[in-house]
Every structure is written in structure tokens, then in C-alpha cells.
Design a protein around this motif. Structure first.
Motif, PDB file in Angstrom:
ATOM      1  N   HIS A 148       0.836  -1.205   0.000  1.00  0.00           N
ATOM      2  CA  HIS A 148       0.000   0.000   0.000  1.00  0.00           C
ATOM      3  C   HIS A 148       0.869   1.253   0.000  1.00  0.00           C
ATOM      4  O   HIS A 148       0.799   2.080   0.918  1.00  0.00           O
ATOM      5  CB  HIS A 148      -0.924   0.007   1.228  1.00  0.00           C
ATOM      6  N   PRO A 149       1.720   1.423  -1.006  1.00  0.00           N
ATOM      7  CA  PRO A 149       2.614   2.597  -1.020  1.00  0.00           C
ATOM      8  C   PRO A 149       1.818   3.898  -1.090  1.00  0.00           C
ATOM      9  O   PRO A 149       0.786   3.982  -1.776  1.00  0.00           O
ATOM     10  CB  PRO A 149       3.438   2.383  -2.297  1.00  0.00           C
ATOM     11  N   GLY A 150       2.279   4.888  -0.338  1.00  0.00           N
ATOM     12  CA  GLY A 150       1.645   6.202  -0.368  1.00  0.00           C
ATOM     13  C   GLY A 150       0.394   6.328   0.478  1.00  0.00           C
ATOM     14  O   GLY A 150      -0.181   7.413   0.563  1.00  0.00           O
ATOM     15  N   GLN A 151      -0.023   5.249   1.121  1.00  0.00           N
ATOM     16  CA  GLN A 151      -1.246   5.283   1.933  1.00  0.00           C
ATOM     17  C   GLN A 151      -0.882   5.391   3.407  1.00  0.00           C
ATOM     18  O   GLN A 151      -0.075   4.620   3.913  1.00  0.00           O
ATOM     19  CB  GLN A 151      -2.079   4.028   1.697  1.00  0.00           C
ATOM     20  N   ALA A 152      -1.493   6.358   4.090  1.00  0.00           N
ATOM     21  CA  ALA A 152      -1.231   6.560   5.511  1.00  0.00           C
ATOM     22  C   ALA A 152      -2.132   5.653   6.341  1.00  0.00           C
ATOM     23  O   ALA A 152      -3.324   5.514   6.061  1.00  0.00           O
ATOM     24  CB  ALA A 152      -1.465   8.016   5.891  1.00  0.00           C
ATOM     25  N   PHE A 153      -1.537   5.046   7.354  1.00  0.00           N
ATOM     26  CA  PHE A 153      -2.275   4.172   8.262  1.00  0.00           C
ATOM     27  C   PHE A 153      -2.091   4.658   9.699  1.00  0.00           C
ATOM     28  O   PHE A 153      -0.972   5.002  10.101  1.00  0.00           O
ATOM     29  CB  PHE A 153      -1.772   2.727   8.179  1.00  0.00           C
ATOM     30  N   PRO A 178      14.250   8.928   8.249  1.00  0.00           N
ATOM     31  CA  PRO A 178      13.743   7.921   7.314  1.00  0.00           C
ATOM     32  C   PRO A 178      13.289   8.515   5.984  1.00  0.00           C
ATOM     33  O   PRO A 178      12.751   9.623   5.919  1.00  0.00           O
ATOM     34  CB  PRO A 178      12.560   7.302   8.065  1.00  0.00           C
ATOM     35  N   VAL A 179      13.536   7.765   4.939  1.00  0.00           N
ATOM     36  CA  VAL A 179      13.118   8.146   3.593  1.00  0.00           C
ATOM     37  C   VAL A 179      11.932   7.307   3.143  1.00  0.00           C
ATOM     38  O   VAL A 179      10.990   7.808   2.549  1.00  0.00           O
ATOM     39  CB  VAL A 179      14.288   7.972   2.597  1.00  0.00           C
ATOM     40  N   ARG A 180      11.994   6.029   3.465  1.00  0.00           N
ATOM     41  CA  ARG A 180      10.952   5.112   3.016  1.00  0.00           C
ATOM     42  C   ARG A 180       9.724   5.139   3.938  1.00  0.00           C
ATOM     43  O   ARG A 180       8.603   5.350   3.488  1.00  0.00           O
ATOM     44  CB  ARG A 180      11.509   3.688   2.953  1.00  0.00           C
ATOM     45  N   TRP A 206       4.263   4.584   3.765  1.00  0.00           N
ATOM     46  CA  TRP A 206       5.430   4.123   3.014  1.00  0.00           C
ATOM     47  C   TRP A 206       5.557   4.961   1.749  1.00  0.00           C
ATOM     48  O   TRP A 206       4.730   4.906   0.849  1.00  0.00           O
ATOM     49  CB  TRP A 206       5.283   2.652   2.642  1.00  0.00           C
ATOM     50  N   ASP A 207       6.634   5.770   1.691  1.00  0.00           N
ATOM     51  CA  ASP A 207       6.876   6.610   0.527  1.00  0.00           C
ATOM     52  C   ASP A 207       7.828   5.976  -0.467  1.00  0.00           C
ATOM     53  O   ASP A 207       7.923   6.414  -1.621  1.00  0.00           O
ATOM     54  CB  ASP A 207       7.443   7.969   0.952  1.00  0.00           C
TER      55      ASP A 207
END
Length: 229
Positions: free
Chosen positions: A169-174, A212-214, A225-226
Motif C-alpha cells: 500500500h505505497p503512499g497510503q497513511a495508516f 527515514p526516507v521510506r 510508506w513513501d
């Protein structure tokens, strides 16, 4: 029938936990000290271990390390009379799947154990096809392996699940509550469990865990997850 290894030097605690787990349809093996726990784990290959931290002969933390060294994906629920924040976080830091403090609700303990077992069964029964890739990071869900560049990542079972969830789920905030429900399979629980696992995961996948970058923190929400830049 799944076998649960219950390790505690208090006979009353073992009897109570064993009674409730047996009623839930689980097979139970007991051990009252560290060496007995390691021997029982080798003989019975349990699906999960309920482990007290304060044990005679060999303390619970050392037992945990040896269990995980022998079988890295073995789920462990730590059970202890220690209520301090530092002790609880220590259990999570070294990779325990859950942490329950005495006195505890036997019904709650059984529900947590069942949740962990269901998650493990689902992961092994229906592995999703295809690897997950983000730059030099690769996760193979069928083989339950993760690699960063040419190096294998030493992930606990829960860290692997968390990483696979983020990569799916890249780009999705949880929120932490959502992650608790979707990754841990719990409707309730200590959300600091998520915080500790995110920190441990960053230490393994980020070049600089402090920046963190990722795996980003979304303030007021949770985590996102970016991916690699």
C-alpha cells in the motif's frame, strides 16, 4: 491441533493458562524453567510459546533469544509480572509478538493467541503471488524472505508482515489502530506495539533510521510508506 508451549515457574499460572487454552481446543505443553522450555520446544515444535520473563535456571529473555535462533518465525507471547514500561518495550524490542502483564485476563490471553495463530495460518495457507520491490528492497511473500541489496534482512515474522503490508500500500497513511487491526489482526491492544515495530523496521530498511526516507511518520495520523527516493 496447534500445540502451545506455556513456560512459567508458577504452577498456578501454568494450570490456569493450560485450562483456558485446552478449552479453546489447543494442545498444551508446559515447562517450569528455561532449560525445560528449550527442551520442550525442540521435542514438540510448538505453534506458539507463552513465555514468562522471570524464570529460574535461564531467564526468559535468553530463552527467547535461543528459541528465535533455532526457529526465527516462532510466535512468542511474553507473560510477566513486570509492569514497567521499560520491560514491556524490551519484550517488543527483541521481537516478541505480544506482551501480557500479570495479573491478566485468561480469556484475553486466549483471544490474543488465537489471533496470532490465525494470522500465521493465513500467511502460510494463502501466500500472495509475486515479489514486492522498492528500489534495492525486495520482499518475497511466498518464500517469506526479504532482501536489501544483496543482503538478506533478518526480520521477525511480525516485522515481515508489517513491511509487506506497507509495500502493498505505497503512499497510503495508516493509523496505529489500523495497523494493529490489519497486520496484527487485533481489534484492541497496546498501540505502542506498532510504534516499537516501526522503529525496529526502520533500523533495518533505512540508511539513516533517524531521518527515514521510506517509512515516514504522518503526524497526527500514523505512518506511510513513501518508498526509496
Amino acid at each position: 491441533m496447534s500445540t502451545i508451549l506455556v513456560v512459567d515457574d508458577d504452577q498456578t499460572v501454568r494450570e490456569v493458562v493450560t485450562t483456558y487454552l485446552t478449552r479453546a481446543g489447543l494442545d498444551v505443553v508446559e515447562a517450569d524453567d528455561g532449560p525445560a522450555a528449550l527442551a520442550a520446544a525442540a521435542d514438540h515444535e510448538p505453534a506458539l510459546v507463552v513465555l514468562d520473563l522471570t524464570l529460574p535456571g535461564l531467564d526468559g529473555l535468553e530463552v527467547f533469544r535461543r528459541l528465535r535462533a533455532a526457529r526465527g518465525d516462532l510466535p512468542v507471547v511474553m507473560l510477566t509480572a513486570r509492569g514497567d514500561e521499560s520491560d514491556r518495550v524490551l519484550g517488543l524490542e527483541i521481537g516478541a509478538d505480544d506482551y501480557v502483564t500479570k495479573p491478566f485476563s485468561s480469556r484475553e490471553l486466549v483471544l490474543r493467541i488465537q489471533s496470532i495463530l490465525r494470522r500465521a495460518a493465513a500467511d502460510h495457507a494463502t501466500p500472495e503471488a509475486g515479489p514486492l520491490v522498492d528500489g534495492d528492497l525486495r520482499v518475497d511473500r511466498r518464500r517469506h524472505e526479504a532482501w536489501l541489496g544483496d543482503e538478506p534482512l533478518p526480520l521477525t515474522s511480525r516485522e515481515f508482515d508489517l513491511l509487506a503490508h506497507f509495500l502493498s500500500h505505497p503512499g497510503q497513511a495508516f493509523s496505529r489502530q489500523e495497523l494493529m487491526r490489519q497486520v496484527w489482526g487485533w481489534e484492541y491492544g497496546d498501540e505502542s506495539t506498532v510504534t516499537v515495530h516501526v522503529r525496529r523496521l526502520r533500523e533495518k530498511v533505512e540508511a539513516d533510521p533517524g531521518h527515514p526516507v521510506r517509512l515516514q511518520t504522518v503526524w497526527g495520523v500514523g505512518y506511510r510508506w513513501d518508498g526509496a527516493s
